[in-house]
Design a protein around this motif. Sequence first.
Motif, PDB file in Angstrom:
ATOM      1  N   THR A 169       0.832  -1.204   0.000  1.00 16.01           N
ATOM      2  CA  THR A 169       0.000   0.000   0.000  1.00 16.01           C
ATOM      3  C   THR A 169       0.868   1.256   0.000  1.00 16.01           C
ATOM      4  O   THR A 169       0.594   2.223  -0.728  1.00 16.01           O
ATOM      5  CB  THR A 169      -0.940  -0.002   1.208  1.00 16.01           C
ATOM      6  OG1 THR A 169      -1.806  -1.133   1.121  1.00 16.01           O
ATOM      7  CG2 THR A 169      -1.775   1.262   1.268  1.00 16.01           C
ATOM      8  N   SER A 170       1.931   1.254   0.811  1.00 16.89           N
ATOM      9  CA  SER A 170       2.833   2.415   0.849  1.00 16.89           C
ATOM     10  C   SER A 170       3.489   2.644  -0.502  1.00 16.89           C
ATOM     11  O   SER A 170       3.623   3.788  -0.965  1.00 16.89           O
ATOM     12  CB  SER A 170       3.911   2.217   1.917  1.00 16.89           C
ATOM     13  OG  SER A 170       3.356   2.198   3.202  1.00 16.89           O
ATOM     14  N   PHE A 171       3.887   1.559  -1.167  1.00 19.31           N
ATOM     15  CA  PHE A 171       4.544   1.733  -2.465  1.00 19.31           C
ATOM     16  C   PHE A 171       3.549   2.184  -3.530  1.00 19.31           C
ATOM     17  O   PHE A 171       3.858   3.059  -4.349  1.00 19.31           O
ATOM     18  CB  PHE A 171       5.248   0.438  -2.905  1.00 19.31           C
ATOM     19  CG  PHE A 171       6.203   0.666  -4.036  1.00 19.31           C
ATOM     20  CD1 PHE A 171       7.442   1.238  -3.807  1.00 19.31           C
ATOM     21  CD2 PHE A 171       5.848   0.350  -5.341  1.00 19.31           C
ATOM     22  CE1 PHE A 171       8.324   1.479  -4.855  1.00 19.31           C
ATOM     23  CE2 PHE A 171       6.722   0.589  -6.394  1.00 19.31           C
ATOM     24  CZ  PHE A 171       7.964   1.155  -6.151  1.00 19.31           C
ATOM     25  N   CYS A 172       2.338   1.605  -3.518  1.00 18.21           N
ATOM     26  CA  CYS A 172       1.315   2.041  -4.481  1.00 18.21           C
ATOM     27  C   CYS A 172       1.007   3.516  -4.322  1.00 18.21           C
ATOM     28  O   CYS A 172       0.882   4.251  -5.311  1.00 18.21           O
ATOM     29  CB  CYS A 172       0.036   1.219  -4.293  1.00 18.21           C
ATOM     30  SG  CYS A 172       0.133  -0.482  -4.872  1.00 18.21           S
ATOM     31  N   GLU A 173       0.876   3.953  -3.077  1.00 14.03           N
ATOM     32  CA  GLU A 173       0.566   5.358  -2.845  1.00 14.03           C
ATOM     33  C   GLU A 173       1.723   6.256  -3.289  1.00 14.03           C
ATOM     34  O   GLU A 173       1.504   7.360  -3.796  1.00 14.03           O
ATOM     35  CB  GLU A 173       0.227   5.576  -1.371  1.00 14.03           C
ATOM     36  CG  GLU A 173      -0.078   7.009  -0.986  1.00 14.03           C
ATOM     37  CD  GLU A 173      -1.261   7.635  -1.731  1.00 14.03           C
ATOM     38  OE1 GLU A 173      -1.433   8.865  -1.621  1.00 14.03           O
ATOM     39  OE2 GLU A 173      -2.004   6.906  -2.434  1.00 14.03           O
ATOM     40  N   THR A 174       2.948   5.782  -3.107  1.00 14.57           N
ATOM     41  CA  THR A 174       4.109   6.527  -3.601  1.00 14.57           C
ATOM     42  C   THR A 174       4.060   6.641  -5.124  1.00 14.57           C
ATOM     43  O   THR A 174       4.344   7.703  -5.690  1.00 14.57           O
ATOM     44  CB  THR A 174       5.405   5.842  -3.148  1.00 14.57           C
ATOM     45  OG1 THR A 174       5.431   5.777  -1.713  1.00 14.57           O
ATOM     46  CG2 THR A 174       6.629   6.607  -3.640  1.00 14.57           C
ATOM     47  N   LEU A 175       3.670   5.562  -5.785  1.00 15.83           N
ATOM     48  CA  LEU A 175       3.524   5.600  -7.246  1.00 15.83           C
ATOM     49  C   LEU A 175       2.438   6.585  -7.666  1.00 15.83           C
ATOM     50  O   LEU A 175       2.614   7.367  -8.596  1.00 15.83           O
ATOM     51  CB  LEU A 175       3.184   4.205  -7.769  1.00 15.83           C
ATOM     52  CG  LEU A 175       4.261   3.126  -7.624  1.00 15.83           C
ATOM     53  CD1 LEU A 175       3.724   1.784  -8.109  1.00 15.83           C
ATOM     54  CD2 LEU A 175       5.527   3.498  -8.389  1.00 15.83           C
ATOM     55  N   ARG A 176       1.296   6.519  -6.984  1.00 14.87           N
ATOM     56  CA  ARG A 176       0.178   7.409  -7.333  1.00 14.87           C
ATOM     57  C   ARG A 176       0.592   8.875  -7.220  1.00 14.87           C
ATOM     58  O   ARG A 176       0.284   9.692  -8.107  1.00 14.87           O
ATOM     59  CB  ARG A 176      -1.025   7.139  -6.425  1.00 14.87           C
ATOM     60  CG  ARG A 176      -2.270   7.947  -6.806  1.00 14.87           C
ATOM     61  CD  ARG A 176      -3.318   7.924  -5.707  1.00 14.87           C
ATOM     62  NE  ARG A 176      -2.912   8.670  -4.521  1.00 14.87           N
ATOM     63  CZ  ARG A 176      -2.997   9.999  -4.398  1.00 14.87           C
ATOM     64  NH1 ARG A 176      -3.466  10.743  -5.391  1.00 14.87           N
ATOM     65  NH2 ARG A 176      -2.613  10.586  -3.279  1.00 14.87           N
ATOM     66  N   ARG A 177       1.303   9.203  -6.139  1.00 15.80           N
ATOM     67  CA  ARG A 177       1.704  10.590  -5.920  1.00 15.80           C
ATOM     68  C   ARG A 177       2.722  11.063  -6.948  1.00 15.80           C
ATOM     69  O   ARG A 177       2.893  12.272  -7.141  1.00 15.80           O
ATOM     70  CB  ARG A 177       2.262  10.752  -4.502  1.00 15.80           C
ATOM     71  CG  ARG A 177       1.224  10.514  -3.415  1.00 15.80           C
ATOM     72  CD  ARG A 177       1.791  10.732  -2.030  1.00 15.80           C
ATOM     73  NE  ARG A 177       0.825  10.330  -0.995  1.00 15.80           N
ATOM     74  CZ  ARG A 177       0.987  10.531   0.305  1.00 15.80           C
ATOM     75  NH1 ARG A 177       2.080  11.138   0.748  1.00 15.80           N
ATOM     76  NH2 ARG A 177       0.066  10.125   1.166  1.00 15.80           N
ATOM     77  N   ASN A 178       3.390  10.117  -7.587  1.00 18.27           N
ATOM     78  CA  ASN A 178       4.385  10.467  -8.604  1.00 18.27           C
ATOM     79  C   ASN A 178       3.875  10.203 -10.018  1.00 18.27           C
ATOM     80  O   ASN A 178       4.667  10.122 -10.966  1.00 18.27           O
ATOM     81  CB  ASN A 178       5.682   9.705  -8.338  1.00 18.27           C
ATOM     82  CG  ASN A 178       6.446  10.254  -7.149  1.00 18.27           C
ATOM     83  OD1 ASN A 178       7.181  11.231  -7.276  1.00 18.27           O
ATOM     84  ND2 ASN A 178       6.261   9.634  -5.987  1.00 18.27           N
TER      85      ASN A 178
END
Length: 347
Positions: free
Chosen positions: A14-23
């Motif tokens: 979830t943390s990595f997906c959210e990092t992807l979304r924000r970028n």
Amino acid sequence: MVDYIVVGLGLAGTSFCETLRRNNKTFVVFNDRSQTSSRVAGGLYNPIILKRFTLSWKADEQLFYATEFYTQLEQFLGVHFNRRLSVLRKFASIEEQNLWYEAADKERLKLFLDTQLVTNNNPHLNVPNKLGKVLHTGKLNTSLLLDTYEQWLVEQGIMHYGTLDYNKLKFGSKDVVYGAITARHIIFCEGFGLTTNPYFKYLPLQGSKGEYLIIESKELKEESLVKFSLFLIPLGNDRYKVGATYNRGDKDNDITLWAEKEIINKLNTLLKCKYTVVGQEAGVRPTVKDRRPLVGKHPQYPNMWVLNGFGSHGIIIGPWASKALFEHIEMQRPLDKEMDINRFLPN
């Protein structure tokens, strides 16, 4: 064509997906819900190892990034899953209390250890000495966080349920193909499930099973997180989560009578009121022999990565490690050598 395939949707995924979304990166997620440790976790974010009054690994770097990360995620999802709660450490003796003062004098700890000790005013807690208060702490409702984020993924049409078939992965020099999906990279965030991943099973992921009891007490009325030999965690509505146990020999998600008895025996040294056990939960934490995360690139496949091994500190490590891995992949910034999986390559 997407930028990333993410496998696993616990705190790491979830943390990595959210990092992807924000970028502004495109991605799809595969998850079979076989791992439960993120969902049953106590949800604490606490920078201090309270057995020894020491700072957990790089927690001073990780904590404030994580709290801001979750604040922004709450705003994005429109849900409230983060509660700022005090952590109170029960002292077993005056000697322990003095050790707290000594620790609070250290430069990296003074920000987190309050030198103004707390007097227990709850008649239902057996606390003959004072308590130490840890600052900048709280609790995430991890189930609410993960469920809400998963629902957002479903709404975007990028959530795939079921177990990824490793045998169907095909790798090119600049991409990875899985069925009809072509991606630039694939990230494995499988928790303890990594032990069955043929690409990364060489890594020394040990696993430690943790169990919690859920109790109900109309009398207790405690609003702080209390650390004794276990944690007493307020859930609201007169319910509390108590735990967790550590069992390196058991690697399944089944609850056990052994853990129930151990938790009750310890809880009875703290509580002086009636309570009822209303639930029990279990999960296997992804722990590593050197107590450092497993982050980095597969030694053979340049488009394959792992983000794992957070142990019991996934809440504060997850956002920080996700950012570090993303910047390593996209900007070639070096990974911290203590968590880089290259440390396990043959010399």
